[in-house]
Design an enzyme around this catalytic site. Structure first.
Site, PDB file in Angstrom:
ATOM      1  N   PRO B 233       0.788  -1.241   0.000  1.00 52.63           N
ATOM      2  CA  PRO B 233       0.000   0.000   0.000  1.00 52.63           C
ATOM      3  C   PRO B 233       0.815   1.285   0.000  1.00 52.63           C
ATOM      4  O   PRO B 233       0.262   2.365   0.194  1.00 52.63           O
ATOM      5  CB  PRO B 233      -0.797  -0.124   1.303  1.00 52.63           C
ATOM      6  CG  PRO B 233       0.059  -0.935   2.204  1.00 52.63           C
ATOM      7  CD  PRO B 233       0.908  -1.826   1.336  1.00 52.63           C
ATOM      8  N   CYS B 234       2.128   1.225  -0.271  1.00 55.62           N
ATOM      9  CA  CYS B 234       2.944   2.425  -0.081  1.00 55.62           C
ATOM     10  C   CYS B 234       2.518   3.594  -0.958  1.00 55.62           C
ATOM     11  O   CYS B 234       2.751   4.735  -0.628  1.00 55.62           O
ATOM     12  CB  CYS B 234       4.423   2.112  -0.255  1.00 55.62           C
ATOM     13  SG  CYS B 234       4.840   1.420  -1.849  1.00 55.62           S
ATOM     14  N   ARG B 235       1.900   3.308  -2.127  1.00 56.89           N
ATOM     15  CA  ARG B 235       1.499   4.431  -2.973  1.00 56.89           C
ATOM     16  C   ARG B 235      -0.007   4.648  -3.012  1.00 56.89           C
ATOM     17  O   ARG B 235      -0.496   5.511  -3.755  1.00 56.89           O
ATOM     18  CB  ARG B 235       2.018   4.247  -4.420  1.00 56.89           C
ATOM     19  CG  ARG B 235       3.481   3.973  -4.556  1.00 56.89           C
ATOM     20  CD  ARG B 235       4.384   4.900  -3.770  1.00 56.89           C
ATOM     21  NE  ARG B 235       4.364   6.272  -4.242  1.00 56.89           N
ATOM     22  CZ  ARG B 235       4.888   7.297  -3.565  1.00 56.89           C
ATOM     23  NH1 ARG B 235       5.443   7.096  -2.392  1.00 56.89           N
ATOM     24  NH2 ARG B 235       4.837   8.504  -4.059  1.00 56.89           N
TER      25      ARG B 235
END
Lengths: 334, 284
Positions: B233-235
């Site tokens: 989910p980092c972006r």
């Protein structure tokens, strides 16, 4: 169309959520241990086919008999779904699994279904018609699960024939469809009904003024055909094929024959597409013919072992090593 | 336990809960907004439903019966590499905001943990592939041996020949709230045409190539006791913000935080181009 053809039922397929194998493993270690007494388990199936819109109108996936983490305890039945009670025979060794008296176990479940028809319990609690068998061996060290389902369907002496098929929407007008849906929802709103699978097998009848009445099997006398209407028996259909009903109507047809000696009836394959608004465009009416003499009380033959991935009668294997084995997890994550 | 998972768990533990809404500003969600967005999704697309998960993994900042969302038996007919149709607009936004920044992140060594993880991932998949194949063959042989010669086939006049019926892979897709990144997070469990669980390697075939190699890992599900493929989910927050900004500029409707999951699923569909989950209502 008035050509008589043999009615062909699409068999039911099983889909076991990994949470079921996980809970069975845990239960086996904590409580069951080495006992291999058959256990009651609870599965569910649905009348709701998921049909994704827009990009893919043509994809329709049938509903499966599903087991999940609640299947050992029967806590929750998901929405759009009905219960199926099963018998689980889990062995301790692969040899025991191979040597199981499959015929005996299968007959045991068939007989339970037949008894529920004979004593009339199935009319009050229609989920008794869709009892199933699961035999398994769980290799707890390797997280491998060998399993084989059977969905016994009692056989009549003669084949069942299909004389006519039509879309429900050609038989009912818009208002009537709406009325059917509303009245069906009322059956669904009573939690005790769901538990007994009452809305899984139901009756319907066109009334005056654009109304369609919906009733339970116990109301047969009120719903059977009169001079204006044919007898229509609905069932929550997991199948998505246009000209075939799903497997789970089979024992109901046997019940109709045994209890009321029905020889002609219309079945409604109730298939709803989930969405913001209920879509009943996939519902089908099928006029069928159940020929032959009145049935005796003797247990009929039955069929229903699930086929394996090669399309043959045989067990399946779920290898959950990659998702459950702590050693493998380290391997794939580091 | 994997270094990366430990890192993630720590991040999850020490990131304070988001209290004030920062949806428009940063594309992130508070747990309350996640629940509202989940309720909205369930009401619009009833194939989605809330799950409570296993008891010892309950998160106190989410309601007991609304720990995560799930949709089951989602059809997936083709593999991602066979997909011809591409939503170019979406692809552009997702690519710009995600793939490239992910490269940059790696270049700049902002997050070494992820780099290590991603590199190791490639290695370990190559290694385990052969083992997996051998194991599959062994499994089939074993099943073959178990065939019962005495099995009695009862004749069924009403049987349907099912050889030509289309069968398809299906997925159970769940969406959890990622406390560390304050965004939704997607998890995949797949079944093959015969309803047998897919291996992680097979699941990668249903994720668009760019992402399969970079942003997908196998990790422990936060609410269940097994590991699943998950999209990092980092972006997610950045892509969400970008999409919301775009829609606010061009669209006629006001985007609200409770629509967040519809937006999320819309851009996830470019990562999972052939998995036909339901997000049927139109945002435009």
């Amino acid at each position: 169309m008035d050509n008589k053809t043999v009615l062909q039922f699409q068999s039911l397929s099983s889909l076991v959520d990994p949470t079921f194998w996980y809970s069975l493993t845990k239960e086996k270690i904590d409580n069951i241990k080495l006992s291999d007494v058959p256990l009651d388990i609870y599965g569910y199936y649905s009348y709701n086919s998921l049909q994704s819109s827009k990009s893919n109108d043509n994809i329709k996936v049938p509903s499966f008999l599903q087991l999940n983490s609640n299947s050992l305890t029967n806590e929750i039945i998901p929405s759009f779904s009905f219960p199926m009670k099963g018998l689980l025979k889990n062995t301790n060794t692969i040899e025991d699994f191979q040597k199981l008296d499959k015929k005996g176990l299968f007959e045991k479940v068939s007989k339970k279904i037949w008894d529920s028809i004979l004593n009339g319990e199935a009319i009050k609690c229609p989920s008794l018609l869709n009892q199933f068998l699961l035999i398994s061996f769980s290799d707890l060290k390797k997280y491998k699960y060998y399993y084989w389902f059977a969905f016994p369907a009692l056989l009549l002496e003669n084949p069942i024939y299909l004389t006519n098929t039509q879309l429900l929407s050609d038989y009912l007008n818009k208002n009537e469809l709406q009325s059917l849906h509303e009245n069906y929802q009322k059956l669904l709103e009573i939690p005790d009904n769901i538990k007994k699978g009452i809305p899984g097998y139901f009756l319907l009848k066109k009334d005056d003024n654009n109304h369609v009445k919906v009733g339970t099997l116990s109301e047969w006398e009120m719903f059977k055909s009169d001079d204006k209407n044919k007898t229509i028996v609905g069932f929550a259909d997991p199948c998505v094929l246009p000209n075939n009903p799903g497997w789970l109507i089979r024992n109901l047809i046997v019940l109709l024959k045994k209890k009321w000696n029905v020889s002609k009836v219309t079945i409604l394959c109730y298939r709803e597409i989930a969405g913001e608004y209920a879509d009943l465009s996939q519902c089908k009416l099928m006029d069928i013919e159940i020929s032959g003499e009145e049935l005796s009380d003797n247990l009929p033959k039955s069929v229903g072992w699930e086929k394996n991935i090669k399309g043959q009668f045989g067990p399946r294997l779920a290898n959950l090593g990659p998702t459950m084995d702590p050693n493998k997890l380290i391997e794939s994550a580091v | 336990m994997a270094f990366y998972t430990i890192y993630n768990n720590l991040k999850d533990k020490f990131t304070p809960l988001l209290k004030e809404s920062r949806f428009y500003e940063a594309g992130v969600l508070t747990p309350e907004e996640f629940v509202q967005a989940g309720d909205f999704l369930v009401s619009k697309c009833p194939t989605w439903s809330w799950c409570s998960g296993v008891k010892d993994k309950k998160r106190s900042y989410l309601p007991d019966d609304k720990q995560y969302l799930i949709t089951k038996n989602v059809p997936c007919i083709k593999r991602a590499k066979d997909m011809e149709y591409v939503d170019e607009e979406m692809e552009r936004i997702v690519e710009d905001e995600w793939i490239e920044t992910y490269y940059q992140m790696q270049k700049e060594n902002i997050d070494q943990v992820e780099e290590i993880d991603s590199d190791m991932k490639k290695l370990s998949i190559n290694q385990t592939k052969k083992d997996e194949e051998i194991e599959e063959i062994e499994d089939l042989d074993e099943l073959e041996e178990m065939a019962d010669d005495n099995f009695e086939i009862v004749d069924d006049p009403n049987a349907l020949n099912e050889d030509n019926i289309l069968k398809t892979r299906t997925y159970n897709i769940s969406i959890t709230y990622d406390k560390g990144y304050q965004t939704p997070r997607i998890w995949l469990f797949g079944f093959d045409e015969n309803n047998i669980p897919l291996t992680p390697e097979q699941i990668f075939e249903d994720i668009s190539e760019d992402h399969a190699k970079k942003t997908v890992t196998i990790e422990a599900h936060p609410h269940e006791n097994f590991s699943l493929a998950t999209i990092h989910p980092c972006r997610h927050a950045n892509v969400t913000k970008k999409l919301v900004d775009n829609m606010q500029e061009t669209g006629h409707i006001e985007i609200r935080p409770d629509m967040a999951l519809l937006i999320f699923l819309k851009f996830m569909s470019s990562v999972l181009p052939t998995i036909n989950y339901d997000f049927t209502i139109s945002l435009e």
